[in-house]
Every structure is written in structure tokens, then in C-alpha cells.
Motif scaffolding. Structure first.
Motif, PDB file in Angstrom:
ATOM      1  N   GLN A  84      38.936   4.106  39.647  1.00  0.00           N
ATOM      2  CA  GLN A  84      39.641   5.272  40.180  1.00  0.00           C
ATOM      3  C   GLN A  84      41.144   5.155  39.965  1.00  0.00           C
ATOM      4  N   ILE A  85      41.728   4.036  40.362  1.00  0.00           N
ATOM      5  CA  ILE A  85      43.172   3.886  40.278  1.00  0.00           C
ATOM      6  C   ILE A  85      43.629   3.735  38.834  1.00  0.00           C
ATOM      7  N   SER A  86      42.815   3.122  37.994  1.00  0.00           N
ATOM      8  CA  SER A  86      43.155   3.050  36.566  1.00  0.00           C
ATOM      9  C   SER A  86      43.255   4.443  35.972  1.00  0.00           C
ATOM     10  N   ASP A  87      42.269   5.298  36.262  1.00  0.00           N
ATOM     11  CA  ASP A  87      42.281   6.669  35.746  1.00  0.00           C
ATOM     12  C   ASP A  87      43.477   7.455  36.283  1.00  0.00           C
ATOM     13  N   PHE A  88      43.763   7.321  37.573  1.00  0.00           N
ATOM     14  CA  PHE A  88      44.895   8.025  38.157  1.00  0.00           C
ATOM     15  C   PHE A  88      46.196   7.509  37.556  1.00  0.00           C
ATOM     16  N   GLY A  89      46.300   6.192  37.401  1.00  0.00           N
ATOM     17  CA  GLY A  89      47.508   5.613  36.833  1.00  0.00           C
ATOM     18  C   GLY A  89      47.758   6.086  35.415  1.00  0.00           C
ATOM     19  N   VAL A  90      46.711   6.116  34.608  1.00  0.00           N
ATOM     20  CA  VAL A  90      46.834   6.579  33.223  1.00  0.00           C
ATOM     21  C   VAL A  90      47.256   8.046  33.192  1.00  0.00           C
ATOM     22  N   ALA A  91      46.670   8.875  34.055  1.00  0.00           N
ATOM     23  CA  ALA A  91      46.996  10.300  34.068  1.00  0.00           C
ATOM     24  C   ALA A  91      48.453  10.544  34.447  1.00  0.00           C
ATOM     25  N   VAL A  92      48.934   9.852  35.477  1.00  0.00           N
ATOM     26  CA  VAL A  92      50.322  10.044  35.907  1.00  0.00           C
ATOM     27  C   VAL A  92      51.282   9.466  34.869  1.00  0.00           C
ATOM     28  N   ALA A  93      50.950   8.298  34.322  1.00  0.00           N
ATOM     29  CA  ALA A  93      51.800   7.701  33.287  1.00  0.00           C
ATOM     30  C   ALA A  93      51.884   8.599  32.060  1.00  0.00           C
ATOM     31  N   SER A  94      50.782   9.230  31.709  1.00  0.00           N
ATOM     32  CA  SER A  94      50.775  10.144  30.570  1.00  0.00           C
ATOM     33  C   SER A  94      51.637  11.368  30.853  1.00  0.00           C
ATOM     34  N   GLN A  95      51.567  11.884  32.075  1.00  0.00           N
ATOM     35  CA  GLN A  95      52.352  13.063  32.443  1.00  0.00           C
ATOM     36  C   GLN A  95      53.846  12.811  32.309  1.00  0.00           C
ATOM     37  N   PHE A  96      54.292  11.606  32.685  1.00  0.00           N
ATOM     38  CA  PHE A  96      55.722  11.319  32.704  1.00  0.00           C
ATOM     39  C   PHE A  96      56.157  10.376  31.580  1.00  0.00           C
ATOM     40  N   SER A  97      55.263  10.122  30.599  1.00  0.00           N
ATOM     41  CA  SER A  97      55.564   9.209  29.490  1.00  0.00           C
ATOM     42  C   SER A  97      56.071   7.866  30.022  1.00  0.00           C
ATOM     43  N   ALA A  98      55.315   7.303  30.943  1.00  0.00           N
ATOM     44  CA  ALA A  98      55.728   6.089  31.640  1.00  0.00           C
ATOM     45  C   ALA A  98      54.954   4.869  31.173  1.00  0.00           C
ATOM     46  N   HIS A  99      55.496   3.704  31.487  1.00  0.00           N
ATOM     47  CA  HIS A  99      54.846   2.423  31.250  1.00  0.00           C
ATOM     48  C   HIS A  99      53.979   2.106  32.468  1.00  0.00           C
ATOM     49  N   LEU A 100      52.716   1.774  32.241  1.00  0.00           N
ATOM     50  CA  LEU A 100      51.773   1.538  33.333  1.00  0.00           C
ATOM     51  C   LEU A 100      51.439   0.058  33.444  1.00  0.00           C
ATOM     52  N   ILE A 101      51.614  -0.487  34.642  1.00  0.00           N
ATOM     53  CA  ILE A 101      51.291  -1.883  34.918  1.00  0.00           C
ATOM     54  C   ILE A 101      50.097  -1.936  35.867  1.00  0.00           C
ATOM     55  N   GLY A 102      49.018  -2.548  35.418  1.00  0.00           N
ATOM     56  CA  GLY A 102      47.885  -2.790  36.296  1.00  0.00           C
ATOM     57  C   GLY A 102      48.066  -4.129  36.982  1.00  0.00           C
ATOM     58  N   CYS A 103      47.912  -4.149  38.304  1.00  0.00           N
ATOM     59  CA  CYS A 103      48.247  -5.356  39.067  1.00  0.00           C
ATOM     60  C   CYS A 103      47.149  -5.673  40.076  1.00  0.00           C
ATOM     61  N   HIS A 104      46.792  -6.967  40.138  1.00  0.00           N
ATOM     62  CA  HIS A 104      45.754  -7.410  41.071  1.00  0.00           C
ATOM     63  C   HIS A 104      46.191  -8.715  41.720  1.00  0.00           C
ATOM     64  N   ALA A 105      46.001  -8.807  43.019  1.00  0.00           N
ATOM     65  CA  ALA A 105      46.317 -10.026  43.752  1.00  0.00           C
ATOM     66  C   ALA A 105      45.030 -10.772  44.068  1.00  0.00           C
ATOM     67  N   GLU A 106      44.906 -11.960  43.519  1.00  0.00           N
ATOM     68  CA  GLU A 106      43.749 -12.812  43.782  1.00  0.00           C
ATOM     69  C   GLU A 106      44.111 -13.738  44.933  1.00  0.00           C
ATOM     70  N   THR A 107      43.621 -13.423  46.121  1.00  0.00           N
ATOM     71  CA  THR A 107      44.015 -14.147  47.323  1.00  0.00           C
ATOM     72  C   THR A 107      43.199 -15.412  47.489  1.00  0.00           C
ATOM     73  N   LEU A 108      43.891 -16.504  47.757  1.00  0.00           N
ATOM     74  CA  LEU A 108      43.203 -17.760  48.023  1.00  0.00           C
ATOM     75  C   LEU A 108      42.391 -17.639  49.304  1.00  0.00           C
ATOM     76  N   SER A 109      41.151 -18.100  49.268  1.00  0.00           N
ATOM     77  CA  SER A 109      40.288 -18.023  50.446  1.00  0.00           C
ATOM     78  C   SER A 109      40.608 -19.146  51.421  1.00  0.00           C
ATOM     79  N   ALA A 110      40.255 -18.889  52.680  1.00  0.00           N
ATOM     80  CA  ALA A 110      40.413 -19.937  53.690  1.00  0.00           C
ATOM     81  C   ALA A 110      39.573 -21.149  53.309  1.00  0.00           C
ATOM     82  N   MET A 111      40.087 -22.318  53.586  1.00  0.00           N
ATOM     83  CA  MET A 111      39.435 -23.547  53.168  1.00  0.00           C
ATOM     84  C   MET A 111      38.258 -23.885  54.080  1.00  0.00           C
ATOM     85  N   PRO A 112      37.038 -23.966  53.557  1.00  0.00           N
ATOM     86  CA  PRO A 112      35.897 -24.341  54.379  1.00  0.00           C
ATOM     87  C   PRO A 112      35.973 -25.818  54.767  1.00  0.00           C
ATOM     88  N   LEU A 113      35.509 -26.138  55.955  1.00  0.00           N
ATOM     89  CA  LEU A 113      35.546 -27.525  56.441  1.00  0.00           C
ATOM     90  C   LEU A 113      34.136 -28.032  56.699  1.00  0.00           C
TER      91      LEU A 113
END
Length: 279
Positions: free
Chosen positions: A18-47
Motif C-alpha cells: 500500500q505505502i509503496s504504491d502511494f509513495g510512487v504515485a506522490v513521487a511521480s506527481q511531484f517528480s520527487a526522489h522516493l526513499i523506502g525505509c524500514h526499521a528492523e527492531t531488535l527483539s527483547a532478549m529471551p532468558l
């Protein structure tokens, strides 16, 4: 003013498409550079009980799951951006702080516009820290309702105006959308009484300012009649088929408390239209 660097937050595999499609559409409208970003969060350490030492096998499994999710999100982003004529870039971060990490914030604060999905608490992998990141970034945020599957042209815009600093910031941060829209309504709920020194009705001065940017905006003053401003805004959204709501992100101000009950997640859960927030 226009948007030339757009940051698309690809939170989960569920909203990456969904967000990729929206990002591409808005970037295309304004001739913008699109950065896809994801945060891979470290999980809590099991004991391991009773000695409470880290369980290496469990840690490895959690890391592999997180890496697999990141790879899938990247694959979806690249697939949906391919061949669309939009310059793109992929970034992923590994951090215990998730979306609040310093490297992620540096990317966010260097963008002209951030696009993210409305929070969907029904998903077990819903990111609890996403709202904190959104309101700490200092950049305009275009939030997409999670039920919306296709971006329609933004023809009708409504500005929730209360004369505050946050409302002014959101209004001018949304100028590229306002200038491209067919109609813009400035909605003032329960306008304050005007002093003798004030010659313009509530909302008129910002409308005049926008007109100098080529935006033809109308002003609507609406009494809540004992109800909440939130109810008035929601009624206008549903009744006028608004494509984009523009409003300030008010933190813990009285206006925010009046509209959203002081809980940021409530506004994201009840979204029915694209919403641009600035703070």
C-alpha cells in the motif's frame, strides 16, 4: 514549493504494498526522489530460567524472522516501484530504538514529506512506537488509512483551522497539494469572538494568504452546538467526500485534547481520509 524527497515508511509486509504504491504515485506527481525505509527492531532478549542467561537459539530464531521480514518488505517496495519512472532508494536500519533511532530520524528530518500507514492495532505486529516517531520527525506526514487500497487524485482538501502555530505549519506544508486541488475548504469550528481591532472573520486571513499562492480557498465557520470539534470534522469529512484532511499535530495542547482525547492512537484508528499532519 514542492516535494522533492519523499520518505515512505514501510512498517510491515502487510502495508508495504500500500505505502509503496502511494509513495510512487506522490513521487511521480511531484517528480520527487522516493526513499523506502524500514526499521528492523531488535527483539527483547529471551532468558533461560532459573539462571536467567540469554538463550542463543531463541535469539537466532528472532533475528532470522526479523531479517526475513526486512527482505520481504524490500522485495515488495522494489517490485512496486520498478518501471514507474521514479528514482528510488532503499534504506533499512537495525536498532533497539526502532523508528526512534538516530539514523532513522536523520533520514526523516531530511525529507520534504513522509508517507506512512494508519496504525492498525488488529495486526499482532503493529509497531507501538510508530506514532512517537511520526510526531518527533518535524516533517509533514501524510497518513494513509489502512483500509484504503488505491490512491485517488486529491481534488478536494479540507483544512481544520484554529489559528494555532501547528495549524499554520500544516497548511503551508501542504501547499503542493493545495495548489493542485480543485477545491479547498478552511473549516473553523467554534470561531472565537473577534475584537474591534480585528477586521477579518476567522479563517479569512489565511484564505487571503493562500490565494497569493494560487489557492482558491473558501471559509466555513461552524458551531459545534455543545458537541465536540471532532464530531464536526468527521461529519464534514463524510458529507463532503474530502480526499485530504490537513491539520496540525497538537501534542498535548488543549485543542488536541478536545479533538482526540489526548491519545494520539485514537486519531489514527478513526481515520477515514488521507490526513496530512504537521507539528
Amino acid at each position: 514549493m514542492t516535494y522533492k524527497t519523499i520518505l515512505a515508511i514501510l512498517d510491515t509486509p502487510q502495508n508495504a504494498r500500500q505505502i509503496s504504491d502511494f509513495g510512487v504515485a506522490v513521487a511521480s506527481q511531484f517528480s520527487a526522489h522516493l526513499i523506502g525505509c524500514h526499521a528492523e527492531t531488535l527483539s527483547a532478549m529471551p532468558l533461560i530460567a532459573p539462571m536467567e542467561i540469554p538463550d542463543p537459539a531463541a535469539i537466532q530464531v528472532l533475528q532470522e524472522v526479523a531479517q526475513k521480514e526486512t527482505a520481504e518488505v524490500k522485495r515488495v517496495f522494489e517490485l512496486h516501484a520498478e518501471g514507474k519512472g521514479v528514482p528510488t532508494e532503499w534504506r533499512s536500519f537495525l536498532s533497539a530504538a526502532g523508528y526512534s533511532s538516530n539514523p532513522f530520524m536523520e533520514s526523516a528530518r531530511a525529507a520534504d514529506l513522509i508517507i506512512a500507514s494508519q496504525s492498525d492495532p488488529s495486526h499482532s505486529d503493529h509497531r507501538a512506537d510508530l506514532e512517537t516517531f511520526l510526531f518527533d520527525s518535524g516533517r509533514p506526514l501524510l497518513l494513509v488509512p489502512h483500509a484504503m487500497t488505491q490512491l485517488q487524485p486529491i481534488r478536494r482538501v479540507m483544512i481544520a483551522w484554529n489559528g494555532s502555530r501547528e495549524a499554520a505549519r500544516a497548511t503551508f506544508d501542504s501547499l503542493p497539494f493545495l495548489q493542485a486541488a480543485e477545491s479547498v475548504e478552511i473549516l473553523v469550528v467554534d470561531p472565537p469572538e473577534r475584537s474591534n481591532q480585528t477586521y477579518l472573520p476567522a479563517g479569512a486571513e489565511i484564505a487571503n494568504s493562500l490565494s497569493r499562492h494560487g489557492v482558491n480557498a473558501s471559509v466555513t465557520n461552524h458551531e459545534s452546538s455543545g458537541g465536540s470539534p471532532a464530531a464536526v470534522i468527521e461529519a464534514r469529512l463524510s458529507g463532503k467526500d474530502v480526499d485530504l484532511l490537513v491539520m496540525g499535530g497538537y501534542g498535548h495542547s488543549r485543542w488536541w485534547e478536545m479533538i482526540f482525547g489526548g491519545v494520539t492512537r485514537n486519531i489514527l484508528d478513526s481515520m477515514t481520509a488521507l490526513t496530512l499532519l504537521s507539528r
